[in-house]
Scaffold this motif. Sequence first.
Motif, short mmCIF file in Angstrom:
data_model
loop_
_atom_site.label_atom_id
_atom_site.label_comp_id
_atom_site.label_asym_id
_atom_site.label_seq_id
_atom_site.Cartn_x
_atom_site.Cartn_y
_atom_site.Cartn_z
N LEU A 141 -8.73 31.94 54.49
CA LEU A 141 -9.16 31.21 53.71
C LEU A 141 -8.43 32.19 52.49
N VAL A 142 -8.14 31.25 51.53
CA VAL A 142 -7.61 32.16 50.18
C VAL A 142 -7.95 31.48 49.00
N TYR A 143 -7.37 32.77 47.99
CA TYR A 143 -8.04 32.59 46.91
C TYR A 143 -7.20 32.54 45.21
N LEU A 144 -7.36 31.63 45.16
CA LEU A 144 -6.70 32.02 43.65
C LEU A 144 -7.09 32.30 42.56
N ARG A 145 -6.69 32.44 41.20
CA ARG A 145 -6.46 33.55 40.29
C ARG A 145 -5.79 32.10 39.24
N ARG A 146 -6.64 32.04 38.42
CA ARG A 146 -5.57 30.80 37.41
C ARG A 146 -5.03 31.46 36.15
N ARG A 147 -3.63 30.86 35.55
CA ARG A 147 -2.94 32.07 35.65
C ARG A 147 -3.92 31.31 34.03
N LEU A 182 -17.12 27.23 39.06
CA LEU A 182 -17.75 27.71 37.84
C LEU A 182 -17.34 28.82 37.60
N PRO A 183 -17.03 29.65 35.69
CA PRO A 183 -16.70 31.00 34.83
C PRO A 183 -18.13 31.82 35.85
N TRP A 184 -17.42 32.98 36.56
CA TRP A 184 -18.07 34.28 36.88
C TRP A 184 -19.24 34.54 36.09
N SER A 185 -20.89 34.78 36.74
CA SER A 185 -21.94 35.15 35.89
C SER A 185 -23.06 36.53 36.57
N LYS A 186 -22.46 37.39 36.15
CA LYS A 186 -23.13 38.34 36.97
C LYS A 186 -24.77 37.78 37.63
N PRO A 199 -14.16 42.59 36.77
CA PRO A 199 -13.12 42.76 36.17
C PRO A 199 -12.88 41.00 35.63
N ALA A 200 -12.35 41.24 34.82
CA ALA A 200 -12.15 39.50 34.07
C ALA A 200 -10.31 39.36 34.77
N ASP A 201 -9.24 40.43 35.15
CA ASP A 201 -8.23 40.04 35.14
C ASP A 201 -8.31 40.75 36.65
N GLN A 202 -9.37 40.46 37.53
CA GLN A 202 -9.79 40.34 38.94
C GLN A 202 -10.80 39.22 39.29
N ARG A 203 -10.94 38.07 38.01
CA ARG A 203 -11.91 37.15 39.21
C ARG A 203 -11.23 36.12 39.22
N SER A 239 -1.66 32.98 39.25
CA SER A 239 -0.76 33.83 38.71
C SER A 239 -1.33 35.14 40.13
N ALA A 240 -2.24 34.45 40.80
CA ALA A 240 -2.52 35.07 42.45
C ALA A 240 -2.93 34.39 42.74
N VAL A 241 -2.32 34.45 44.29
CA VAL A 241 -3.43 33.86 45.50
C VAL A 241 -2.73 34.49 46.82
N HIS A 242 -3.92 34.85 47.13
CA HIS A 242 -4.37 36.07 48.67
C HIS A 242 -4.93 35.26 49.38
#
Length: 264
Positions: A141-147, A182-186, A199-203, A239-242
């Motif tokens: 399972l791969v999670y991607l963070r947009r640059r 969709l943009p994350w919302s609590k 945090p925004a830089d971890q989404r 910017s991130a590929v986990h």
Amino acid sequence: MGTTSPKFRKRFSSSILLWMRTDKPREAGMNYWKGPHSKIISASPGLYEYRQTHLAETNSGLWPATPGVETEIPAGRKIDGVAQVAFQSVFSVLAGREQNKLAFKDEINVFRRTLLYLGLPDWSRWYDVARPGERVGTRVLVYLRRRDGVSGGTFRKFINDDLAPALAGAGVLKELRTQAFLPWSKGLWDTPNVAHDNPADQRFHASVMLGFTDAAAQAEFFESRAIGGLSAELGRFASAVHAYDVSAALTYVKDGTILPHYEE
């Protein structure tokens, strides 16, 4: 990349990222999740599929090191599992509100943090990459963070028009599912007594499920030359590929029917 897109089915889906409580043994938490908690979720009306994706306890990141891309999973944000739900329709979310209240109350019994990401029907795609009778032996399972500087529309276009066709074209996958979020919302999943810090830089902005025949095919894929070229292209948009090693994928609702026993 110019690869012809394979056939796919659109799904309205959600993914809830889960972290187990640390004051109890991890195995006990995983067992509670796949036992009592699963019964609450499975009973929700309007589900097309409910799958629990259990992630291996040791997960430093399977994606090859890529310049400028975070491929090593930070220990402090390492996910334990993901509840993946596909709905029968966009109205199913409303139908399940009462059952969700029970799930909200039960989360504290097993989880310390939960984060929900939602994918609209055209943003969540299940690709036809397996022949009839072929089974999935292992998954990643791969999670991607947009640059930063890449728009949401450009990112989704890359996922749908470039990444997914390239992965399908590798010819080794037995399962391929993509989900742009969709943009994350609590407010979408603000359950009581459980953390929802994000945090925004971890989404994250997308996920990809990769299924293989067995561990050997999986290892060969991640060591192949093809993934090197794919990683270079990914670096322009992410910017991130986990990439998480999946220890089990347990299905409780399939084709709208609650299964008498979960399937692995």
